[in-house]
Design a protein around this motif. Sequence first.
Motif, PDB file in Angstrom:
ATOM      1  N   LEU A 111       0.387  -0.909   0.218  1.00 59.58           N
ATOM      2  CA  LEU A 111      -0.090  -0.239   0.183  1.00 59.58           C
ATOM      3  C   LEU A 111       0.979   1.074   0.021  1.00 59.58           C
ATOM      4  CD1 LEU A 111      -2.987  -0.966   2.837  1.00 59.58           C
ATOM      5  CD2 LEU A 111      -2.759  -0.780   0.414  1.00 59.58           C
ATOM      6  N   LEU A 112       2.301   1.476   0.418  1.00 57.86           N
ATOM      7  CA  LEU A 112       3.202   2.579   0.557  1.00 57.86           C
ATOM      8  C   LEU A 112       3.839   2.604  -0.618  1.00 57.86           C
ATOM      9  CD1 LEU A 112       4.280   4.552   2.186  1.00 57.86           C
ATOM     10  CD2 LEU A 112       6.105   2.894   2.911  1.00 57.86           C
ATOM     11  N   VAL A 113       3.920   1.597  -1.200  1.00 62.59           N
ATOM     12  CA  VAL A 113       5.060   1.673  -2.666  1.00 62.59           C
ATOM     13  C   VAL A 113       3.761   2.270  -3.416  1.00 62.59           C
ATOM     14  CG1 VAL A 113       5.216   0.392  -4.404  1.00 62.59           C
ATOM     15  CG2 VAL A 113       6.227  -0.141  -2.078  1.00 62.59           C
ATOM     16  N   SER A 114       2.511   2.157  -3.177  1.00 57.62           N
ATOM     17  CA  SER A 114       1.608   2.151  -4.351  1.00 57.62           C
ATOM     18  C   SER A 114       0.442   3.413  -4.479  1.00 57.62           C
ATOM     19  CB  SER A 114       0.226   1.041  -4.135  1.00 57.62           C
ATOM     20  OG  SER A 114       0.132  -0.207  -4.370  1.00 57.62           O
ATOM     21  N   PHE A 115       0.787   4.224  -2.394  1.00 60.50           N
ATOM     22  CA  PHE A 115       0.266   5.616  -2.466  1.00 60.50           C
ATOM     23  C   PHE A 115       1.180   6.171  -2.885  1.00 60.50           C
ATOM     24  CE2 PHE A 115       1.163   9.025   0.395  1.00 60.50           C
ATOM     25  CZ  PHE A 115       0.303   9.476   0.236  1.00 60.50           C
ATOM     26  N   LEU A 116       2.981   5.870  -2.775  1.00 63.66           N
ATOM     27  CA  LEU A 116       4.589   6.396  -3.542  1.00 63.66           C
ATOM     28  C   LEU A 116       4.470   6.540  -5.011  1.00 63.66           C
ATOM     29  CD1 LEU A 116       6.887   5.496  -0.881  1.00 63.66           C
ATOM     30  CD2 LEU A 116       5.973   7.402  -0.661  1.00 63.66           C
ATOM     31  N   GLY A 117       3.579   5.851  -5.495  1.00 68.05           N
ATOM     32  CA  GLY A 117       3.903   6.154  -6.617  1.00 68.05           C
ATOM     33  C   GLY A 117       2.193   6.932  -7.394  1.00 68.05           C
ATOM     34  N   ALA A 118       1.332   6.687  -6.597  1.00 69.40           N
ATOM     35  CA  ALA A 118       0.506   8.108  -6.593  1.00 69.40           C
ATOM     36  C   ALA A 118       0.962   9.354  -6.981  1.00 69.40           C
ATOM     37  CB  ALA A 118      -0.889   6.758  -6.524  1.00 69.40           C
ATOM     38  N   LEU A 119       1.659   9.440  -5.447  1.00 68.69           N
ATOM     39  CA  LEU A 119       2.377  10.855  -5.646  1.00 68.69           C
ATOM     40  C   LEU A 119       3.546  11.310  -6.629  1.00 68.69           C
ATOM     41  CD1 LEU A 119       3.350  11.001  -1.813  1.00 68.69           C
ATOM     42  CD2 LEU A 119       1.470  12.156  -2.972  1.00 68.69           C
ATOM     43  N   ALA A 120       3.957  10.397  -7.138  1.00 67.35           N
ATOM     44  CA  ALA A 120       5.087  10.327  -8.039  1.00 67.35           C
ATOM     45  C   ALA A 120       4.501  10.401  -9.552  1.00 67.35           C
ATOM     46  CB  ALA A 120       5.682   9.675  -8.649  1.00 67.35           C
ATOM     47  N   LEU A 121       3.057  10.167  -9.525  1.00 71.29           N
ATOM     48  CA  LEU A 121       2.221  10.141 -10.930  1.00 71.29           C
ATOM     49  C   LEU A 121       1.843  11.491 -11.372  1.00 71.29           C
ATOM     50  CD1 LEU A 121       0.316   9.171 -13.583  1.00 71.29           C
ATOM     51  CD2 LEU A 121      -1.269   8.817 -12.048  1.00 71.29           C
ATOM     52  N   LEU A 122       1.620  12.369  -9.893  1.00 73.30           N
ATOM     53  CA  LEU A 122       1.011  13.759  -9.530  1.00 73.30           C
ATOM     54  C   LEU A 122       1.685  14.729  -9.168  1.00 73.30           C
ATOM     55  CD1 LEU A 122      -2.405  12.387  -7.028  1.00 73.30           C
ATOM     56  CD2 LEU A 122      -2.252  13.676  -9.366  1.00 73.30           C
ATOM     57  N   ALA A 123       2.800  14.236  -9.541  1.00 69.12           N
ATOM     58  CA  ALA A 123       3.786  15.100  -9.594  1.00 69.12           C
ATOM     59  C   ALA A 123       4.436  15.087 -10.791  1.00 69.12           C
ATOM     60  CB  ALA A 123       5.194  14.749  -8.489  1.00 69.12           C
ATOM     61  N   ILE A 124       4.711  14.142 -11.519  1.00 62.63           N
ATOM     62  CA  ILE A 124       4.945  14.133 -13.088  1.00 62.63           C
ATOM     63  C   ILE A 124       3.826  14.751 -13.878  1.00 62.63           C
ATOM     64  CG2 ILE A 124       4.927  13.003 -14.882  1.00 62.63           C
ATOM     65  CD1 ILE A 124       6.209  10.486 -13.234  1.00 62.63           C
ATOM     66  N   VAL A 125       2.749  14.930 -13.750  1.00 64.40           N
ATOM     67  CA  VAL A 125       1.032  15.317 -13.865  1.00 64.40           C
ATOM     68  C   VAL A 125       1.111  16.946 -13.396  1.00 64.40           C
ATOM     69  CG1 VAL A 125      -1.463  16.139 -13.960  1.00 64.40           C
ATOM     70  CG2 VAL A 125       0.016  13.552 -14.388  1.00 64.40           C
ATOM     71  N   ASN A 126       1.806  16.844 -12.211  1.00 71.03           N
ATOM     72  CA  ASN A 126       2.345  18.932 -12.548  1.00 71.03           C
ATOM     73  C   ASN A 126       3.304  19.143 -12.634  1.00 71.03           C
ATOM     74  OD1 ASN A 126      -0.361  19.001 -10.413  1.00 71.03           O
ATOM     75  ND2 ASN A 126       0.793  18.442  -8.656  1.00 71.03           N
ATOM     76  N   LEU A 127       3.943  18.978 -12.836  1.00 70.10           N
ATOM     77  CA  LEU A 127       5.243  19.227 -13.645  1.00 70.10           C
ATOM     78  C   LEU A 127       5.134  19.378 -15.413  1.00 70.10           C
ATOM     79  CD1 LEU A 127       8.333  19.816 -13.270  1.00 70.10           C
ATOM     80  CD2 LEU A 127       8.802  17.525 -13.851  1.00 70.10           C
ATOM     81  N   LEU A 128       4.759  18.615 -15.606  1.00 68.72           N
ATOM     82  CA  LEU A 128       4.763  18.996 -17.112  1.00 68.72           C
ATOM     83  C   LEU A 128       2.559  20.414 -17.295  1.00 68.72           C
ATOM     84  CD1 LEU A 128       4.162  15.245 -18.486  1.00 68.72           C
ATOM     85  CD2 LEU A 128       5.596  16.674 -18.666  1.00 68.72           C
ATOM     86  N   ARG A 129       2.452  19.690 -16.559  1.00 70.23           N
ATOM     87  CA  ARG A 129       1.233  20.841 -16.234  1.00 70.23           C
ATOM     88  C   ARG A 129       1.865  22.206 -16.138  1.00 70.23           C
ATOM     89  NH1 ARG A 129      -3.800  19.402 -13.984  1.00 70.23           N
ATOM     90  NH2 ARG A 129      -5.429  19.394 -15.206  1.00 70.23           N
ATOM     91  N   ARG A 130       2.278  22.757 -15.447  1.00 68.15           N
ATOM     92  CA  ARG A 130       2.645  23.924 -15.111  1.00 68.15           C
ATOM     93  C   ARG A 130       4.217  24.456 -14.850  1.00 68.15           C
ATOM     94  NH1 ARG A 130      -0.885  21.344 -11.300  1.00 68.15           N
ATOM     95  NH2 ARG A 130      -3.207  22.561 -11.422  1.00 68.15           N
ATOM     96  N   GLY A 131       5.369  23.085 -15.481  1.00 69.90           N
ATOM     97  CA  GLY A 131       6.280  23.568 -15.074  1.00 69.90           C
ATOM     98  C   GLY A 131       7.329  23.489 -13.957  1.00 69.90           C
ATOM     99  N   LYS A 132       6.438  23.616 -12.326  1.00 71.42           N
ATOM    100  CA  LYS A 132       6.869  23.625 -11.404  1.00 71.42           C
ATOM    101  C   LYS A 132       6.269  22.051 -11.089  1.00 71.42           C
ATOM    102  CE  LYS A 132       4.613  27.272  -9.252  1.00 71.42           C
ATOM    103  NZ  LYS A 132       4.494  27.861  -8.726  1.00 71.42           N
ATOM    104  N   ILE A 133       6.629  21.675  -9.638  1.00 72.77           N
ATOM    105  CA  ILE A 133       5.820  20.320  -9.070  1.00 72.77           C
ATOM    106  C   ILE A 133       5.453  21.122  -7.489  1.00 72.77           C
ATOM    107  CG2 ILE A 133       5.920  18.548  -7.369  1.00 72.77           C
ATOM    108  CD1 ILE A 133       8.423  17.731  -9.375  1.00 72.77           C
ATOM    109  N   ARG A 134       3.993  21.126  -6.920  1.00 69.96           N
ATOM    110  CA  ARG A 134       3.452  22.567  -5.759  1.00 69.96           C
ATOM    111  C   ARG A 134       3.963  21.830  -4.503  1.00 69.96           C
ATOM    112  NH1 ARG A 134      -2.701  22.480  -6.324  1.00 69.96           N
ATOM    113  NH2 ARG A 134      -2.840  24.153  -8.711  1.00 69.96           N
TER     114      ARG A 134
END
Length: 89
Positions: A66-89
């Motif tokens: 569950l921790l690995v899956s949660f960290l993967g979801a965090l990484a996915l959202l970070a990548i999406v934020n990086l591609l959309r806004r040019g920075k990670i929140r």
Amino acid sequence: MNFIIWIVIGGILGWLASIVMKTDAQQGMLLNVIVGIVGALLGGWMLAPLFGTGTINMNDFSITSLLVSFLGALALLAIVNLLRRGKIR
């Protein structure tokens, strides 16, 4: 039966990841489920070998998976934020 568990656990993990990344107001329930499941796949590919465990997609429902899956979801959202806004929140 596993498909239903993937949806429920994936939705919860996606929702928690969106709260941490502060994107919860922009996402609905369906996007939370998608983020949770795809994040688990990403976590399984990147992080599961480091932790020596599986993910929720590999029918492993332990705390570390569950921790690995949660960290993967965090990484996915970070990548999406990086591609959309040019920075990670």
